[in-house]
Design an enzyme around this catalytic site. Structure first.
Site, PDB file in Angstrom:
ATOM      1  N   GLY A  56       0.844  -1.193   0.000  1.00  0.00           N
ATOM      2  CA  GLY A  56       0.000   0.000   0.000  1.00  0.00           C
ATOM      3  C   GLY A  56       0.873   1.235   0.000  1.00  0.00           C
ATOM      4  O   GLY A  56       2.044   1.167   0.365  1.00  0.00           O
ATOM      5  N   CYS A  83       5.026  -6.527   1.824  1.00  0.00           N
ATOM      6  CA  CYS A  83       5.449  -5.128   1.906  1.00  0.00           C
ATOM      7  C   CYS A  83       4.678  -4.385   2.999  1.00  0.00           C
ATOM      8  O   CYS A  83       4.845  -4.690   4.172  1.00  0.00           O
ATOM      9  CB  CYS A  83       5.308  -4.474   0.517  1.00  0.00           C
ATOM     10  N   TYR A  84       3.792  -3.454   2.639  1.00  0.00           N
ATOM     11  CA  TYR A  84       3.005  -2.750   3.663  1.00  0.00           C
ATOM     12  C   TYR A  84       2.284  -3.758   4.558  1.00  0.00           C
ATOM     13  O   TYR A  84       2.193  -3.584   5.781  1.00  0.00           O
ATOM     14  CB  TYR A  84       1.982  -1.835   2.973  1.00  0.00           C
ATOM     15  N   HIS A 170       8.277  -8.230  -3.140  1.00  0.00           N
ATOM     16  CA  HIS A 170       7.028  -8.532  -3.859  1.00  0.00           C
ATOM     17  C   HIS A 170       7.124  -9.859  -4.618  1.00  0.00           C
ATOM     18  O   HIS A 170       7.662  -9.893  -5.726  1.00  0.00           O
ATOM     19  CB  HIS A 170       6.710  -7.396  -4.831  1.00  0.00           C
ATOM     20  N   GLU A 172       4.798 -11.301  -6.116  1.00  0.00           N
ATOM     21  CA  GLU A 172       3.812 -11.353  -7.208  1.00  0.00           C
ATOM     22  C   GLU A 172       4.327 -10.789  -8.521  1.00  0.00           C
ATOM     23  O   GLU A 172       3.715 -10.971  -9.554  1.00  0.00           O
ATOM     24  CB  GLU A 172       2.524 -10.629  -6.786  1.00  0.00           C
ATOM     25  N   ASP A 227     -16.474  -8.372 -22.590  1.00  0.00           N
ATOM     26  CA  ASP A 227     -16.920  -8.393 -21.198  1.00  0.00           C
ATOM     27  C   ASP A 227     -18.443  -8.540 -21.092  1.00  0.00           C
ATOM     28  O   ASP A 227     -18.938  -9.406 -20.369  1.00  0.00           O
ATOM     29  CB  ASP A 227     -16.468  -7.131 -20.453  1.00  0.00           C
ATOM     30  N   LYS A 367      -9.007  -8.967 -18.002  1.00  0.00           N
ATOM     31  CA  LYS A 367      -9.519  -9.164 -19.362  1.00  0.00           C
ATOM     32  C   LYS A 367      -9.170 -10.555 -19.901  1.00  0.00           C
ATOM     33  O   LYS A 367     -10.025 -11.247 -20.438  1.00  0.00           O
ATOM     34  CB  LYS A 367      -8.920  -8.092 -20.274  1.00  0.00           C
TER      35      LYS A 367
END
Ligand code: XMP
Length: 511
Positions: A56, A83-84, A170, A172, A227, A367
């Site tokens: 964050g 992290c945060y 991180h 990810e 979508d 998407k």
């Protein structure tokens, strides 16, 4: 209905929050995102197998630092703070967080304790991606340090008994090469089964929609874009004829578009499908209007009016369905965004119609994930992999005043461009490609005669998310064929140009 294990991601506003959920789903465990302050009463019924606190932008030492419902630590569910999220655990559980001497941003060499299950299979020295100003100087008393980097002595820490884990880096992002292994290890520590695939998402969502909607009526504004198409097919499988799709032909569609949408949804899927032929109505409203913003507003407002009229004809509609996907939720900038998105997503849907609820079956997906659901549902590939098409359609590609004559020229040129890109096998490599008709005539010569005719501009860009884009390097040979065909086959065109501007400074669309 088969239930699958869930890893919940609590979003503290980090840049990569959505990526985390996505990585978990790629590892075949279902993952959903909730706002950071989701109360435990909302979390508990979901029975998550694990929870991840994201990064964050705020400092945990800040008085206004976003905090989770602290009862979350008593759920007995493993938590991974990133992290945060890690600093937050440190602050809330009795550790220390300090401002680092230097802001650390970029790659760092990580030395993990590879005997710890969070780092199972990871090399004793590996690379991780850091992006932080604050750092955990002292983990909480019940934690032990399980990884360090040269400038971050507690780069990861764990309380194994409570199953609480924190990492400063991180996992990810792709710049942490073993990040996926670390996330997979966390999934294992949670005991979550990795048996989830996109087909399950479709099946489970359909069952959930059926239970929620029951015998109620649902309305869906179907644009034919991926979508709204995927949302419509899911709802149709859930409630059949209780779903009505409204497709507005506003006269600003591309060649063959209305027919393709109608054939797919009315005929192939046997949906209750209303095609509203509103071409004259839109074109007469646009007559004499040259300002791009004014054009957009007129098209958006007219769409709402047409939609409202059709909704009223159907009457007593309980639910409004939308194809909102996760990036739309982010763009709306609100966590309570149902109403805001009804404007944002479909270019503005009416507020005044009395819907009981808005249903958005794709709101947690990206998407490409929505596309995978579309394929799993049997939507034709041509529909699933369509390039994005703006709400105001050809209205913003026919520069200046929009007239039927100009639209005709633009449609023909655009169809040629699309045909040739497809036959060159480039359609999946280019994010968007389309023709633009500038309000511009130039001098030319054809068959010894002077001409004074229209110019067609070709726009083709590569992009990941449409936020930034680069012009596509279409082979010259392909451009040559396209240019020749356009000047030969489209009357009133004597010149073709190729737009070689990136975004920024230009935008993808010309208006
Ligand atoms: P720009 O032109 O801003 O476009 O670089 C970024 C992306 O958004 C699409 N676009 C729209 N999509 N309604 C939409 O649904 C709109 O009003 C609209 N305007 C632009 C554009 O095609 C590109 O993919």
């Amino acid at each position: 209905m088969m239930e699958h294990d869930l890893i919940l991601v609590l979003d503290f506003g980090g840049q990569y929050s959505q990526l985390i959920a996505r990585r978990i789903r790629d590892l075949h465990v279902y993952s959903e995102i909730l706002p950071y302050d989701a109360p435990v009463e909302t979390i508990r019924p979901k029975v998550p197998k694990g929870i991840i606190f994201t990064g964050g932008p705020r400092a945990v030492t800040d008085e206004r630092a976003p905090l989770p419902d602290q009862a979350i630590f008593h759920l007995g569910v493993p938590i991974l703070g990133i992290c945060y999220g890690y600093q937050l655990m440190a602050r809330l559980l009795g550790g220390q967080v300090v401002e680092a001497d230097t802001r650390e941003y970029g790659s760092a060499v990580l030395t993990p304790d590879v005997t710890h299950p969070l780092f199972a299979g990871v090399e004793p020295e590996t690379v991780c991606w850091m992006s932080h100003t604050y750092t955990v100087s002292e983990p909480p008393p019940s934690f032990r340090v399980i990884a360090r980097t040269p400038s971050c002595p507690a780069a990861a820490a764990a309380d194994d008994r409570a199953r609480l884990f924190g990492v400063q880096f991180h996992p990810e992002v792709v710049h942490t090469p073993r990040g996926n292994d670390i996330l997979r290890n966390f999934i294992r520590l949670c005991g979550a089964k990795d048996d989830w695939i996109m087909e399950n998402f479709a099946e489970e969502t359909i069952a959930r929609l059926r239970a929620k909607i029951g015998g109620g009526k649902v309305l869906c504004a179907l644009s034919g874009g991926v979508d709204s198409s995927v949302a419509a097919v899911m709802l149709h499988k859930a409630v059949g004829k209780n779903l009505t799709c409204i497709f507005v032909d506003n006269g600003l569609l591309r060649t063959g578009e209305a027919k393709a949408v109608e054939e797919t949804f009315r005929d192939r899927f046997d949906m209750r499908f209303v095609r509203v032929n509103a071409e004259t109505r839109f074109l007469s409203k646009l007559s004499g209007i040259t300002d791009p913003e004014e054009k957009r507003k007129i098209i958006g407002a007219e769409f709402i009016r047409v939609f409202e009229e059709e909704a009223r004809k159907i009457g007593a509609v309980d639910f409004l369905a939308q194809g909102t996907i996760y990036p739309d939720v982010i763009e709306s900038g609100s966590k309570h965004s149902a109403v805001i998105k009804s404007h944002h997503n479909v270019g503005g849907l009416p507020e005044t119609i009395d819907f009981k609820e808005i249903v958005e079956p794709l709101r947690d997906l990206f998407k490409d994930e929505a596309r995978r659901v579309g394929l799993a549902l049997g939507i034709p590939e041509g529909m699933v992999f369509r390039q994005p098409f703006p709400g105001p359609g050809l209205g913003v590609r026919c520069l200046g005043e929009v007239t039927e004559e100009k639209l005709l020229i633009l449609r023909r040129a655009d169809a040629i461009f699309r045909e040739e890109i497809a036959s060159a096998g480039l359609s999946r490599d280019i994010w968007q490609y389309f023709a633009v008709l500038p309000d511009l005539r130039t001098v030319g010569v054809m068959g010894d005669e002077r001409t004074y005719s229209h110019t067609i501009a070709l726009r083709a860009v590569t992009s990941l998310d449409a936020m930034t884009a680069d012009w596509a390097e279409i082979p010259h040979g392909v451009l040559k064929i396209i240019s020749n065909r356009i000047v030969n086959e489209v009357p009133h065109v004597n010149r073709v140009v190729y737009d070689i501007t990136s975004k920024p400074p230009a935008t993808i669309e010309w208006e």
